[in-house]
Design an enzyme around this catalytic site. Structure first.
Site, PDB file in Angstrom:
ATOM      1  N   LYS A 172      24.030  88.170  44.610  1.00  0.00           N
ATOM      2  CA  LYS A 172      22.945  88.861  45.256  1.00  0.00           C
ATOM      3  C   LYS A 172      23.333  90.726  44.867  1.00  0.00           C
ATOM      4  O   LYS A 172      23.752  91.604  45.540  1.00  0.00           O
ATOM      5  CB  LYS A 172      23.119  88.517  46.757  1.00  0.00           C
ATOM      6  N   GLU A 248      34.774  97.682  47.157  1.00  0.00           N
ATOM      7  CA  GLU A 248      34.615  98.767  46.025  1.00  0.00           C
ATOM      8  C   GLU A 248      33.486  99.419  47.761  1.00  0.00           C
ATOM      9  O   GLU A 248      32.458  98.784  47.717  1.00  0.00           O
ATOM     10  CB  GLU A 248      34.132  98.543  45.127  1.00  0.00           C
ATOM     11  N   CYS A 282      29.110 107.127  44.464  1.00  0.00           N
ATOM     12  CA  CYS A 282      30.454 106.570  45.399  1.00  0.00           C
ATOM     13  C   CYS A 282      31.605 107.580  44.988  1.00  0.00           C
ATOM     14  O   CYS A 282      32.032 107.736  46.091  1.00  0.00           O
ATOM     15  CB  CYS A 282      30.852 105.272  45.629  1.00  0.00           C
ATOM     16  N   GLU A 382      29.624 110.426  54.314  1.00  0.00           N
ATOM     17  CA  GLU A 382      29.922 110.505  53.347  1.00  0.00           C
ATOM     18  C   GLU A 382      27.875 110.809  53.543  1.00  0.00           C
ATOM     19  O   GLU A 382      26.907 110.334  53.609  1.00  0.00           O
ATOM     20  CB  GLU A 382      29.980 109.135  52.455  1.00  0.00           C
TER      21      GLU A 382
HETATM   22  N1  LIG Z   1      33.367 101.588  45.640  1.00  0.00           N
HETATM   23  C1  LIG Z   1      32.136 101.226  44.817  1.00  0.00           C
HETATM   24  O1  LIG Z   1      32.800 101.136  44.039  1.00  0.00           O
HETATM   25  C2  LIG Z   1      31.160 101.730  45.470  1.00  0.00           C
HETATM   26  C3  LIG Z   1      30.250 101.598  44.302  1.00  0.00           C
HETATM   27  C4  LIG Z   1      28.663 102.013  44.774  1.00  0.00           C
HETATM   28  C5  LIG Z   1      27.944 102.727  45.487  1.00  0.00           C
HETATM   29  N2  LIG Z   1      29.365 102.314  46.744  1.00  0.00           N
HETATM   30  C6  LIG Z   1      29.135 102.293  48.467  1.00  0.00           C
HETATM   31  O2  LIG Z   1      27.788 101.630  47.844  1.00  0.00           O
HETATM   32  C7  LIG Z   1      27.219 102.213  49.418  1.00  0.00           C
HETATM   33  C8  LIG Z   1      26.077 102.280  48.811  1.00  0.00           C
HETATM   34  O3  LIG Z   1      25.221 100.961  48.535  1.00  0.00           O
HETATM   35  P1  LIG Z   1      24.100 100.477  49.663  1.00  0.00           P
HETATM   36  O4  LIG Z   1      23.334 101.840  50.879  1.00  0.00           O
HETATM   37  O5  LIG Z   1      23.710  99.627  48.789  1.00  0.00           O
HETATM   38  O6  LIG Z   1      25.195  99.529  50.707  1.00  0.00           O
HETATM   39  P2  LIG Z   1      24.792  98.918  51.546  1.00  0.00           P
HETATM   40  O7  LIG Z   1      26.244  98.075  51.913  1.00  0.00           O
HETATM   41  O8  LIG Z   1      23.917  98.850  52.554  1.00  0.00           O
HETATM   42  O9  LIG Z   1      24.745  97.812  50.846  1.00  0.00           O
HETATM   43  C9  LIG Z   1      24.890  96.798  49.871  1.00  0.00           C
HETATM   44  C10 LIG Z   1      24.594  95.195  49.461  1.00  0.00           C
HETATM   45  O10 LIG Z   1      24.526  94.551  50.444  1.00  0.00           O
HETATM   46  C11 LIG Z   1      23.774  93.977  50.868  1.00  0.00           C
HETATM   47  N3  LIG Z   1      24.541  93.133  52.734  1.00  0.00           N
HETATM   48  C12 LIG Z   1      23.602  93.458  53.556  1.00  0.00           C
HETATM   49  N4  LIG Z   1      24.541  93.535  54.528  1.00  0.00           N
HETATM   50  C13 LIG Z   1      24.573  92.737  54.384  1.00  0.00           C
HETATM   51  C14 LIG Z   1      25.423  91.373  54.996  1.00  0.00           C
HETATM   52  N5  LIG Z   1      25.608  91.547  56.549  1.00  0.00           N
HETATM   53  N6  LIG Z   1      25.689  90.677  54.461  1.00  0.00           N
HETATM   54  C15 LIG Z   1      25.928  91.086  52.827  1.00  0.00           C
HETATM   55  N7  LIG Z   1      25.208  91.278  52.420  1.00  0.00           N
HETATM   56  C16 LIG Z   1      25.034  92.500  52.882  1.00  0.00           C
HETATM   57  C17 LIG Z   1      23.075  94.915  50.270  1.00  0.00           C
HETATM   58  O11 LIG Z   1      22.449  93.576  50.749  1.00  0.00           O
HETATM   59  C18 LIG Z   1      23.143  95.244  49.324  1.00  0.00           C
HETATM   60  O12 LIG Z   1      23.299  94.450  48.288  1.00  0.00           O
HETATM   61  C19 LIG Z   1      27.629 103.954  49.394  1.00  0.00           C
HETATM   62  O13 LIG Z   1      28.718 104.131  50.676  1.00  0.00           O
HETATM   63  C20 LIG Z   1      28.595 103.940  48.334  1.00  0.00           C
HETATM   64  O14 LIG Z   1      29.917 104.888  48.480  1.00  0.00           O
HETATM   65  C21 LIG Z   1      30.693 102.291  46.572  1.00  0.00           C
HETATM   66  O1  LIG Z   2      28.951 104.396  42.174  1.00  0.00           O
HETATM   67  C1  LIG Z   2      29.697 104.317  41.411  1.00  0.00           C
HETATM   68  C2  LIG Z   2      30.035 104.998  40.776  1.00  0.00           C
HETATM   69  C3  LIG Z   2      30.188 104.740  39.412  1.00  0.00           C
HETATM   70  C4  LIG Z   2      29.900 105.401  37.983  1.00  0.00           C
HETATM   71  O2  LIG Z   2      30.980 106.636  38.498  1.00  0.00           O
HETATM   72  O3  LIG Z   2      29.486 105.140  37.057  1.00  0.00           O
END
Ligand SMILES: NC(=O)c1ccc[n+]([C@@H]2O[C@H](COP(=O)([O-])OP(=O)(O)OC[C@H]3O[C@@H](n4cnc5c(N)ncnc54)[C@H](O)[C@@H]3O)[C@@H](O)[C@H]2O)c1
Ligand SMILES: O=CCCC(=O)O
Length: 480
Positions: A172, A248, A282, A382
């Site tokens: 998804k 993650e 992130c 963040e």
């Molecule tokens: N640690 C890593 O590798 C990494 C990488 C990229 C982004 N991030 C983190 O992601 C966040 C930003 O992304 P975002 O705004 O899309 O995050 P989010 O948690 O709002 O959404 C992420 C995904 O989860 C889905 N989602 C939301 N509620 C859900 C539920 N109840 N059940 C299942 N799926 C659900 C969303 O539709 C989306 O596909 C930031 O906190 C960032 O740090 C972490």
């Molecule tokens: O948010 C995720 C980071 C991925 C990257 O550093 O390219």
């Protein structure tokens, strides 16, 4: 652009017939519609993945490797086209989009290679008539959930190791960036993966998918990238059936500059770390700690560099900072800046929204704040936006304590010419990734994962394959 979901090898609409729009965050124009999947769509996708698992899990590692390698080649051929889709729906500058798609392809290549190295063990037994064998087997059906900030890379970073291990997948993608994922699935289709092995369901909001997979006992593992808030929700739900989880989650990276650092290099590194993807990464620098002896010089150089950055539509040549994903994100960033200013921070650059060439999207000006204290929200939370709060420090012990005093532990950066100090810091920081004089540590062969509230497990490298495999210990009794 109308796009569909991919279930059991077919491009399909949602059973409800409903759709949701995808919006270009730079212009606010609708760039496509995708099906709004519901519980029945998720059910069909999980059923297809479950059926396909019995044959896919028995394929040879060479067969899986060949298909992943074919997908790598096709994705590389289609880099330009898919990068443009990515920038259209996500907003990042096209050069970054191109880089991301190539990086996404590298995960396919890496796991095409790694698929052939799923080894087991033989262990000396405790009796002469016994033998001990340990084999690795795929976990089963995997539900993968990805965010909008890296819509290509996050998909292949999960799907490639899952497929290499012999798992089948239901993905998804984020509701903000489903078109890139759909394009990637057309790559999987062209590569020739059998029906049901990879499936895509688009839902908006995300909990439609989350609740369906949590309740479905055929789903054995959840691999999630996104916010800590949603990660916790999924972990709690997964506990009910003891589903495997990889998480993650969010970050809050300290970026530490010592007085002996090469300041020009550290400024460039700060620009890359902080302003790449408009600060929506992130691992991006969230707090910039600079030794008090050089903080004024560093801030001056950073301001000179950042004020020249062109803000605008990522498809326009020369743009280095695109929009933030939506107006809510902009409001969150503004609230953090306002709270900091209210408590004494000074805006050296930016500080609020901008409207480049009349674009309607949510653009936040690249911002530098000084006189920031570590307790302000902009340091504790963040920010996920182009804001650099500058905090002075006086000693190594002090900066380590400040750097570690948050709930997150994803990435940290240290800039110094002193190797001993770099290694001391590297070991003292409670983070899963530490860049020592390196603002871009992410590579396919290394483990990418967070400590504390930043997650569980790691993706990338051979580590990324581990979580899609179970151990099986076979104790063999011989007849004599
Ligand atoms: N640690 C890593 O590798 C990494 C990488 C990229 C982004 N991030 C983190 O992601 C966040 C930003 O992304 P975002 O705004 O899309 O995050 P989010 O948690 O709002 O959404 C992420 C995904 O989860 C889905 N989602 C939301 N509620 C859900 C539920 N109840 N059940 C299942 N799926 C659900 C969303 O539709 C989306 O596909 C930031 O906190 C960032 O740090 C972490
Ligand atoms: O948010 C995720 C980071 C991925 C990257 O550093 O390219």
């Amino acid at each position: 652009m109308t796009s569909r979901m991919y279930i059991d090898g077919q491009w399909v609409e949602s059973v409800s017939g409903e759709e949701f729009p995808v919006v270009n965050p730079a212009t606010l124009e609708v760039v496509g519609h995708v099906p709004s999947g519901n519980q029945e769509d998720v059910n069909q996708a999980v059923a297809a993945a479950h059926r396909a698992f019995s044959s896919w899990s028995k394929t040879t590692s060479l067969e899986r490797s060949n298909l992943l390698y074919r997908a790598f080649e096709i994705l590389l051929e289609r880099t330009n086209e898919i990068a443009k889709i990515l920038t259209l729906e996500q907003g990042k500058p096209l050069a970054e989009g191109l880089g991301e798609v190539k990086f996404a392809a590298e995960y396919l290549r890496w796991y095409a290679e790694e698929a052939r190295r799923i080894y087991g063990d033989t262990i000396p037994a405790s009796a002469t008539h016994k033998r001990i064998m340990v084999i690795r087997q795929p976990v089963g059906v995997v539900a993968a959930i990805t965010p909008w900030n890296f819509p290509a890379q996050m998909v292949t970073r999960k799907i490639a190791p899952a497929l290499a291990a012999g798992c089948t997948v239901v993905l998804k993608p984020s509701e903000y960036t489903p078109l890139t994922a759909i394009a990637l699935f057309s790559v999987f289709e062209a590569a020739g993966f059998p029906a049901g092995v990879v499936n895509l369901v688009s839902t908006s909001p995300g909990d439609v998918f989350g609740d369906a997979i949590l309740a479905d006992s055929r789903v054995r593992k959840i691999t999630f990238t996104g916010s800590t808030h949603v990660g916790k929700y999924l972990m709690k739900g997964a506990a009910e059936q003891v589903k495997r989880v990889s998480m993650e989650l969010g970050g809050n990276a300290p970026f530490v500059v010592f007085e002996d650092a090469d300041l020009d290099a550290a400024v460039e590194a700060c620009v890359v770390s902080k302003f790449r993807n408009a600060g929506q990464t992130c691992v991006c620098a969230n707090r910039v700690y600079v030794h008090q002896r050089v903080i004024d010089e560093f801030t001056h150089k950073l301001k000179n560099r950042v004020e020249r950055m062109k803000v605008g539509n990522g498809l326009e040549a020369g743009v280095e900072v695109g929009p933030v994903i939506h107006a809510d994100a902009l409001n969150r960033i503004q609230a953090q800046v306002d709270e900091a200013v209210k408590h004494g921070a000074r805006v050296v650059l930016g500080g609020g929204p901008v409207t480049p060439s009349g674009l309607k999207g949510a653009f936040f000006a690249p911002t530098i704040l000084t006189q920031v204290s570590d307790t302000m929200r902009v340091c504790q939370e963040e920010t996920f936006g182009p804001v650099a709060p500058m905090i002075p420090f006086t000693s190594e012990e002090q900066v380590v304590a400040m750097a570690n005093r948050v709930e997150y532990g994803l990435a940290a950066y240290v800039f110094t010419r002193d190797l001993d100090r770099a290694l001391r810091l590297g070991e003292a920081l409670e983070y899963g990734i530490v860049g020592l004089n390196d603002p871009l540590p992410g590579v396919v062969q290394a483990p990418f994962g967070g400590w504390k509230s930043s997650g569980i497990g790691a993706e990338g490298g051979y580590y990324g394959l581990e979580s899609f495999l179970e151990y099986k210990y076979m104790s063999i009794g011989l007849s004599r």
